[in-house]
Scaffold this active site. Sequence first.
Site, PDB file in Angstrom:
ATOM      1  N   CYS A 161       0.785  -1.265   0.052  1.00  0.00           N
ATOM      2  CA  CYS A 161      -0.254  -0.030  -0.091  1.00  0.00           C
ATOM      3  C   CYS A 161       0.978   1.106  -0.107  1.00  0.00           C
ATOM      4  O   CYS A 161       0.124   2.387   0.104  1.00  0.00           O
ATOM      5  CB  CYS A 161      -0.824  -0.026   1.093  1.00  0.00           C
ATOM      6  SG  CYS A 161      -2.120  -1.455   1.072  1.00  0.00           S
ATOM      7  N   HIS A 301      -1.466   8.375   6.305  1.00  0.00           N
ATOM      8  CA  HIS A 301      -2.048   6.992   5.764  1.00  0.00           C
ATOM      9  C   HIS A 301      -3.439   6.868   6.050  1.00  0.00           C
ATOM     10  O   HIS A 301      -4.229   6.328   5.207  1.00  0.00           O
ATOM     11  CB  HIS A 301      -1.055   5.891   5.871  1.00  0.00           C
ATOM     12  CG  HIS A 301      -1.149   4.602   5.516  1.00  0.00           C
ATOM     13  ND1 HIS A 301      -1.012   4.741   3.920  1.00  0.00           N
ATOM     14  CD2 HIS A 301      -1.555   3.621   5.799  1.00  0.00           C
ATOM     15  CE1 HIS A 301      -1.445   3.065   3.492  1.00  0.00           C
ATOM     16  NE2 HIS A 301      -1.419   2.275   4.660  1.00  0.00           N
ATOM     17  N   GLU A 312       0.102   5.312  13.931  1.00  0.00           N
ATOM     18  CA  GLU A 312       0.533   6.479  13.155  1.00  0.00           C
ATOM     19  C   GLU A 312       0.490   7.617  14.009  1.00  0.00           C
ATOM     20  O   GLU A 312       1.333   8.670  13.954  1.00  0.00           O
ATOM     21  CB  GLU A 312      -0.352   6.596  11.825  1.00  0.00           C
ATOM     22  CG  GLU A 312       0.188   7.860  11.178  1.00  0.00           C
ATOM     23  CD  GLU A 312      -0.821   7.714   9.615  1.00  0.00           C
ATOM     24  OE1 GLU A 312      -1.598   7.293   9.467  1.00  0.00           O
ATOM     25  OE2 GLU A 312      -0.026   8.397   8.717  1.00  0.00           O
ATOM     26  N   LYS A 331      -8.803   8.432   2.900  1.00  0.00           N
ATOM     27  CA  LYS A 331      -9.441   7.226   2.854  1.00  0.00           C
ATOM     28  C   LYS A 331     -11.028   7.150   3.361  1.00  0.00           C
ATOM     29  O   LYS A 331     -11.912   6.257   3.097  1.00  0.00           O
ATOM     30  CB  LYS A 331      -8.654   6.235   3.471  1.00  0.00           C
ATOM     31  CG  LYS A 331      -7.212   5.955   2.906  1.00  0.00           C
ATOM     32  CD  LYS A 331      -6.291   4.890   3.339  1.00  0.00           C
ATOM     33  CE  LYS A 331      -5.258   4.757   2.626  1.00  0.00           C
ATOM     34  NZ  LYS A 331      -4.197   5.784   2.763  1.00  0.00           N
ATOM     35  N   HIS A 336      -9.777   2.789   0.521  1.00  0.00           N
ATOM     36  CA  HIS A 336      -8.288   2.406   0.534  1.00  0.00           C
ATOM     37  C   HIS A 336      -7.929   1.852  -0.903  1.00  0.00           C
ATOM     38  O   HIS A 336      -8.365   0.680  -1.103  1.00  0.00           O
ATOM     39  CB  HIS A 336      -7.788   1.369   1.634  1.00  0.00           C
ATOM     40  CG  HIS A 336      -6.362   1.355   1.720  1.00  0.00           C
ATOM     41  ND1 HIS A 336      -5.601   1.784   0.925  1.00  0.00           N
ATOM     42  CD2 HIS A 336      -5.722   0.558   2.690  1.00  0.00           C
ATOM     43  CE1 HIS A 336      -4.302   1.436   1.277  1.00  0.00           C
ATOM     44  NE2 HIS A 336      -4.385   0.874   2.511  1.00  0.00           N
ATOM     45  N   PHE A 395       1.992  -3.367   3.593  1.00  0.00           N
ATOM     46  CA  PHE A 395       2.183  -4.616   4.234  1.00  0.00           C
ATOM     47  C   PHE A 395       3.609  -5.017   3.934  1.00  0.00           C
ATOM     48  O   PHE A 395       4.267  -4.773   2.791  1.00  0.00           O
ATOM     49  CB  PHE A 395       1.383  -5.779   3.742  1.00  0.00           C
ATOM     50  CG  PHE A 395       0.021  -5.832   4.137  1.00  0.00           C
ATOM     51  CD1 PHE A 395      -0.420  -5.031   5.531  1.00  0.00           C
ATOM     52  CD2 PHE A 395      -0.960  -6.628   3.719  1.00  0.00           C
ATOM     53  CE1 PHE A 395      -1.532  -5.204   6.363  1.00  0.00           C
ATOM     54  CE2 PHE A 395      -2.284  -6.537   4.361  1.00  0.00           C
ATOM     55  CZ  PHE A 395      -2.600  -5.735   5.660  1.00  0.00           C
TER      56      PHE A 395
END
Lengths: 407, 98
Positions: A161, A301, A312, A331, A336, A395
């Site tokens: 991502c 993110h 985060e 998002k 996403h 990931f």
Amino acid sequence: MTAHDIAVTGLGLVTPGGPDVATTWEAVCEGRATAALDPDLGDVPVPISCRVPDFDARALLGREVWRMDRFVQLALVAAHQAVADARLDPASWDGARVAVIVGVGADSRDTVFTASRKILEHDYATISPLTIPRATTNAGAAEIGIALGAHGPSMAVTTACASGATAIGVAKDLLAAGRCDIALAGGAEAPCHPLGSVGFSQMGALSTRLHDPSAASRPFDADRDGFVLAEGAGILVLERAADARARRAPAQAYLAGYGASTDGHHYAAPHPTGLGIERAVTAALSDADLHPTDIHHVNAHGTGTPMNDRIEAATLRRIFRGRPPAVTSAKGALGHTLGAAGAIEAALAVLTLRHQTIPPTANLHRLDPEIDLDVVAKEARRTRVDALLSNSYGFGGHNAILVLKRS
Amino acid sequence: MTALYEPIKTKLAQHFNIPEDTITPDTTFDELGLDSLGKVELLCVLQDELGLRIPATDALSAGDTTFGQAVATVEAAQADGSAGEAAQHGTTAPVAGA
């Protein structure tokens, strides 16, 4: 400005907010959530997704779309938009000096799934001869090169991502090294398929808010329970700032810094202290020759998964010594888009600098009490933004941070 | 005109985004913009969506093969009972550049 500053001279967006830059920006600024029940996902446990509305690939790209997987179609349309926005003419550019870098999280799920099913059913004779060309991860970069006559270095990069942001960072390095004069860089992903949905669902990564799909994607909200699968593409045109000036192309913003790191901790969980994120942010700020106090905004993110958002937020508080700037996550509105997200959000960050407006985080009604951030919610905030971070994590522990400055 | 002509023409037009009125028996695959991969794709679509059983063949590989010749090849395969077995092993139209 440093000698390595890179100008962003064109934007292309194809997102659940709309099939172009203007409608996407409008949707995000309105905090318009796009998640909905998706009948094409069938009877999977979480049939929610964010799809691109009004996307007619054949009308936009012509007959040859039958050769292309959907992620390639999305990438190619975004690339056409970006080139036009940059006022570049592929018919007259020196293609050997044009690079294409497209981030992709995973290759085509639909193409692979369909062929796999036929193999299991021993229906070999009906498997498309384009199974491999459609599914290869580099197909987006390749088709853009074919369509636009870009003959410089081209590649797909994949950091899950973070792929879209990584692609933009790689393009910056290519430009700084003089390996190309123009770079089309970004990301594309078309994961709204039962394979993608079930795969992420089994990880517990998706929101299961089936009773209220439009509210399912809610980054930083106390009631968040996962992300929503989305499709889309974002492509930016990047040039060395001096080159852009020489051809009188207005810089929409400057890509001042890029930092990357790898957690080396766990495949699907961020480092609990945000160590990798901090390393990438520090590298990006150093590359931009800026300090945390120079940063006025963070495009986070912010996936809406409970753990990611919390780590985060805590990491941003530490990096900014307890005083992080205003934060938002696109998002909530767009879902996403995985490998495309970093590029789409970089484009939105450029628009934030241009319009001096931070879009709200859609569906944020009650901030998680453990998240101590100034998260923009409810409505867009007009404010001074000279420099910002666009954060992406993937990931595998991949972190990619872009620093963008006002032009 | 044979029984399979119209159904095959319709599939060709739909899958490859070709206006139906540009497809005639004398139109070549080169003129339709289908290369070797495209022709194999067509055979796969006909097998998958029309249930036709088509043998491994290179009958369509020449660029100047016409649509009418292709339909005749497919119809001949339907009349040949051995086509089904051959189809199980896939088509073998030559592909360059792999």
